[in-house]
Design a protein around this motif. Structure first.
Motif, short mmCIF file in Angstrom:
data_model
loop_
_atom_site.label_atom_id
_atom_site.label_comp_id
_atom_site.label_asym_id
_atom_site.label_seq_id
_atom_site.Cartn_x
_atom_site.Cartn_y
_atom_site.Cartn_z
N THR A 92 0.92 -1.24 -0.17
CA THR A 92 -0.20 0.03 0.01
C THR A 92 0.80 1.46 -0.17
N THR A 103 -1.61 4.11 -0.75
CA THR A 103 -3.07 3.53 -0.81
C THR A 103 -4.21 2.97 0.09
N ARG A 127 -11.16 -0.62 -3.16
CA ARG A 127 -10.47 -1.89 -3.50
C ARG A 127 -11.31 -2.57 -4.64
N TRP A 149 -12.16 -5.35 -7.03
CA TRP A 149 -11.79 -6.82 -7.52
C TRP A 149 -12.00 -7.24 -8.91
N THR A 154 -6.92 -8.47 -7.85
CA THR A 154 -7.44 -6.79 -6.87
C THR A 154 -6.10 -5.57 -6.99
N PHE A 155 -6.17 -4.28 -7.19
CA PHE A 155 -6.32 -3.47 -6.76
C PHE A 155 -7.27 -1.66 -5.66
N PRO A 156 -6.46 -0.92 -5.15
CA PRO A 156 -7.26 0.33 -5.23
C PRO A 156 -7.62 1.01 -6.21
#
Length: 270
Positions: free
Chosen positions: A200, A236, A241, A243, A257-259
């Motif tokens: 993060t 972050t 998040r 998906w 998955t990512f912010p």
């Protein structure tokens, strides 16, 4: 029962004949009049030619380019073009860009020279981060000695990003796994410049949304005297998040998955 049994056996040859007739005829192995998915996407048959990386010299009216070797050999030569005379010469052949013990030359995507142009930094074996190939392996070649050395120590393959010579050409700085490092070209000693990088907390490069919307990828610079580095840091941890289900890599689906802040939601702290 006897009638049904006789009818069943009478229909079997009929069904077999018609099933065979319905089966598609085998296509020719190569038919230039037919487009196939392989021809379009994997065979590179329609891949357009493109200009390779070019760098102008700071020492004179020269530019450098990656060019295919003569006689169809593998790899790329690093070639110097004299813009005034219209001549060219090979600075580093594909053969000299082959690491010791390897059979194939490096697959070089781009290159940068040290300020005095005695060394060249080669970006090879590249991989995507988000949209572009911004991570890979970095090698340094001393052009006088023709020595080729890999940077990053025991770093995993294709994990270094945005490597740059220091102004004096004695060090290279780069990002690896969200931390900044510098490496001495004399003894190849690596020094961590940041240690708080995590999933993060991102040092020296950017999060997804700032790359996507603002084009921020390379997030650090040397000072003119080489004594400092200025860099971006993205936090972050408070970003929601997103998906995705990846159905395209391998036989089984994977989750990614990512912010990813939606409109009106909290962005990274920068």
């Amino acid at each position: 029962s006897s009638t049904r049994h006789s009818l069943k056996h009478a229909l079997i040859p009929f069904l077999i004949v018609h099933l065979i007739a319905l089966a598609p005829a085998a296509e020719p192995a190569t038919d230039p009049t037919r487009l196939t998915l392989a021809r379009i996407f994997t065979d590179n048959e329609f891949k357009e030619e493109k200009l390779e990386a070019i760098r102008w010299s700071k020492m004179g009216p020269y530019y450098f380019a990656l060019e295919a070797p003569a006689e169809g050999k593998a790899g790329k030569d690093l070639v110097r073009h004299d813009a005034e005379a219209g001549t060219k010469s090979i600075v580093a052949s594909a053969q000299s860009l082959t690491p010791k013990g390897d059979k194939k030359p490096l697959s070089v995507d781009s290159f940068e020279f040290s300020p005095d142009e005695t060394q060249v930094l080669l970006f090879a074996n590249t991989r995507k981060v988000w949209r572009r190939n911004t991570r890979g392996d970095y090698w340094v070649m001393d052009l006088a000695q023709r020595s080729l050395r890999k940077l990053g120590g025991d770093a995993a393959t294709s994990t270094l990003m945005f490597a740059k010579f220091s102004p004096d050409g004695a060090r290279v700085a780069y990002v690896r796994k969200n931390n900044l490092y510098q490496q001495s070209l004399g003894d190849l000693k690596i020094t961590a410049l940041t240690r708080d990088g995590s999933e993060t907390l991102i040092n020296g490069t950017s999060d997804w949304v700032n790359e996507e919307e603002l084009g921020l990828r390379d997030g650090f610079r040397w000072s003119p005297d080489g004594s400092r580095i200025v860099f971006w840091q993205f936090d972050t941890k408070d970003v929601k998040r997103f998906w995705l289900v990846n159905q395209t890599e391998g036989n089984s689906q994977r989750f990614t998955t990512f912010p990813y802040p939606k409109a009106g939601e909290k962005n990274s702290a920068v």
